[in-house]
Design a protein around this motif. Sequence first.
Motif, mmCIF file in Angstrom:
data_model
loop_
_atom_site.group_PDB
_atom_site.id
_atom_site.type_symbol
_atom_site.label_atom_id
_atom_site.label_comp_id
_atom_site.label_asym_id
_atom_site.label_seq_id
_atom_site.Cartn_x
_atom_site.Cartn_y
_atom_site.Cartn_z
ATOM 1 N N THR A 173 0.837 -1.200 0.000
ATOM 2 C CA THR A 173 0.000 0.000 0.000
ATOM 3 C C THR A 173 0.869 1.246 0.000
ATOM 4 O O THR A 173 1.971 1.237 0.558
ATOM 5 C CB THR A 173 -0.935 0.002 1.231
ATOM 6 O OG1 THR A 173 -1.747 1.178 1.218
ATOM 7 C CG2 THR A 173 -0.143 -0.044 2.534
ATOM 8 N N SER B 274 0.524 5.883 -0.344
ATOM 9 C CA SER B 274 -0.327 7.073 -0.453
ATOM 10 C C SER B 274 0.550 8.284 -0.712
ATOM 11 O O SER B 274 1.558 8.498 -0.024
ATOM 12 C CB SER B 274 -1.126 7.267 0.846
ATOM 13 O OG SER B 274 -2.045 8.335 0.728
ATOM 14 N N LEU C 8 6.091 1.559 8.542
ATOM 15 C CA LEU C 8 5.595 2.620 7.670
ATOM 16 C C LEU C 8 6.809 3.403 7.198
ATOM 17 O O LEU C 8 7.651 3.802 8.015
ATOM 18 C CB LEU C 8 4.642 3.557 8.402
ATOM 19 C CG LEU C 8 3.144 3.221 8.415
ATOM 20 C CD1 LEU C 8 2.595 3.219 6.995
ATOM 21 C CD2 LEU C 8 2.854 1.903 9.096
ATOM 22 N N VAL D 39 1.382 -4.404 6.906
ATOM 23 C CA VAL D 39 0.528 -3.234 6.690
ATOM 24 C C VAL D 39 -0.149 -3.367 5.330
ATOM 25 O O VAL D 39 0.520 -3.539 4.315
ATOM 26 C CB VAL D 39 1.361 -1.936 6.747
ATOM 27 C CG1 VAL D 39 0.484 -0.719 6.491
ATOM 28 C CG2 VAL D 39 2.071 -1.814 8.099
ATOM 29 N N CYS E 297 -2.973 -1.197 4.329
ATOM 30 C CA CYS E 297 -3.568 0.027 3.793
ATOM 31 C C CYS E 297 -3.006 1.229 4.528
ATOM 32 O O CYS E 297 -2.919 1.222 5.764
ATOM 33 C CB CYS E 297 -5.084 0.000 3.933
ATOM 34 S SG CYS E 297 -5.891 1.357 3.044
ATOM 35 N N VAL E 298 -2.618 2.244 3.770
ATOM 36 C CA VAL E 298 -2.223 3.530 4.352
ATOM 37 C C VAL E 298 -2.792 4.638 3.481
ATOM 38 O O VAL E 298 -2.789 4.530 2.252
ATOM 39 C CB VAL E 298 -0.686 3.641 4.502
ATOM 40 C CG1 VAL E 298 0.026 3.590 3.155
ATOM 41 C CG2 VAL E 298 -0.302 4.924 5.245
ATOM 42 N N ARG E 299 -3.319 5.682 4.130
ATOM 43 C CA ARG E 299 -3.898 6.809 3.407
ATOM 44 C C ARG E 299 -3.700 8.100 4.201
ATOM 45 O O ARG E 299 -3.867 8.122 5.422
ATOM 46 C CB ARG E 299 -5.411 6.624 3.191
ATOM 47 C CG ARG E 299 -5.794 5.556 2.177
ATOM 48 C CD ARG E 299 -5.386 5.934 0.767
ATOM 49 N NE ARG E 299 -5.789 4.946 -0.211
ATOM 50 C CZ ARG E 299 -5.038 3.926 -0.609
ATOM 51 N NH1 ARG E 299 -3.823 3.744 -0.080
ATOM 52 N NH2 ARG E 299 -5.469 3.090 -1.527
ATOM 53 N N TYR F 77 -1.670 10.512 8.545
ATOM 54 C CA TYR F 77 -1.971 9.361 7.708
ATOM 55 C C TYR F 77 -2.368 8.200 8.598
ATOM 56 O O TYR F 77 -1.930 8.087 9.743
ATOM 57 C CB TYR F 77 -0.824 8.997 6.760
ATOM 58 C CG TYR F 77 0.550 8.814 7.365
ATOM 59 C CD1 TYR F 77 1.039 7.543 7.664
ATOM 60 C CD2 TYR F 77 1.378 9.899 7.596
ATOM 61 C CE1 TYR F 77 2.311 7.369 8.179
ATOM 62 C CE2 TYR F 77 2.649 9.741 8.106
ATOM 63 C CZ TYR F 77 3.109 8.471 8.409
ATOM 64 O OH TYR F 77 4.376 8.293 8.922
ATOM 65 N N SER G 243 -2.980 3.991 9.052
ATOM 66 C CA SER G 243 -2.521 2.697 8.543
ATOM 67 C C SER G 243 -3.334 1.575 9.172
ATOM 68 O O SER G 243 -3.721 1.643 10.344
ATOM 69 C CB SER G 243 -1.029 2.493 8.843
ATOM 70 O OG SER G 243 -0.768 2.584 10.238
ATOM 71 N N SER H 115 -3.512 -2.787 9.574
ATOM 72 C CA SER H 115 -2.588 -3.922 9.564
ATOM 73 C C SER H 115 -3.295 -5.220 9.920
ATOM 74 O O SER H 115 -4.395 -5.218 10.494
ATOM 75 C CB SER H 115 -1.461 -3.644 10.571
ATOM 76 O OG SER H 115 -0.770 -4.821 10.930
ATOM 77 N N TRP I 66 -0.826 8.547 12.318
ATOM 78 C CA TRP I 66 0.530 9.077 12.415
ATOM 79 C C TRP I 66 0.529 10.537 11.967
ATOM 80 O O TRP I 66 -0.139 10.882 10.999
ATOM 81 C CB TRP I 66 1.476 8.292 11.504
ATOM 82 C CG TRP I 66 1.399 6.806 11.642
ATOM 83 C CD1 TRP I 66 0.421 5.979 11.168
ATOM 84 C CD2 TRP I 66 2.344 5.957 12.294
ATOM 85 N NE1 TRP I 66 0.703 4.666 11.464
ATOM 86 C CE2 TRP I 66 1.873 4.618 12.157
ATOM 87 C CE3 TRP I 66 3.548 6.191 12.963
ATOM 88 C CZ2 TRP I 66 2.562 3.530 12.679
ATOM 89 C CZ3 TRP I 66 4.231 5.105 13.475
ATOM 90 C CH2 TRP I 66 3.749 3.795 13.341
#
Length: 212
Positions: free
Chosen positions: A117, A119, A136, A157, A159-161, A169, A171, A173, A181
């Motif tokens: 993932t 972003s 991350l 992980v 998905c991160v956006r 952002y 995340s 998991s 974060w």
Amino acid sequence: AALATGSNDKILRIFDLEQPSEPIIKFEGHTGGIKQVMYTPDNKALVSCSDDKTVRVWDTATGSEIRSFTTSDQIGGMELTRDGEILTLAAGNKVIFLDAVRFEKLKEVNIPCPTYTASLHQDREIFVCGGEDLKLYKFDYQTGIEIENFKGHFGPVHCVRFSPDGELYASGSEDGTLRLWQTSVGKTYGLWKCVDSVSGEAVTSAKTETVS
């Protein structure tokens, strides 16, 4: 209102939510399970990525395939900028950035682990990504140089956006948590307080987590 879906049966579908019993249109062409599907900002096309290592664009009016891009590695996921100009792909040990109109590669950045993932920040100065090694990563988008990495999750992980304002952002998991974060650690924002170096008052963590 319409809903676009993708499935392991390799078919994309659009449903009318008022009459959802049968899809309005089907899109066939992928040769592997579909990982993700999204509308373009003008709703005139769908973008999909699949286990067949392709990203494809489809005309929502006709169901025909408009263009495609093939990777050499398994695709973990994708993100389209809000203006519809850049498509960010997490594929193998790379993050690939495509011109979303011409489907030409703008750049690719090597990541230290299999990446699922990524972003891109709205100002296009940095991007974040994550994957198999639980970390991350934050990279400089222009140079492709790693800025820093953070350990917090106890599972890969997926998905991160970035938040809409770009200040945070999130995340997600395999460890069952969502974590937030700060993009700029130490900045006073929401529940985050900056360090008071004079009084030495305790500060809240630069990270929060939610167990799902």
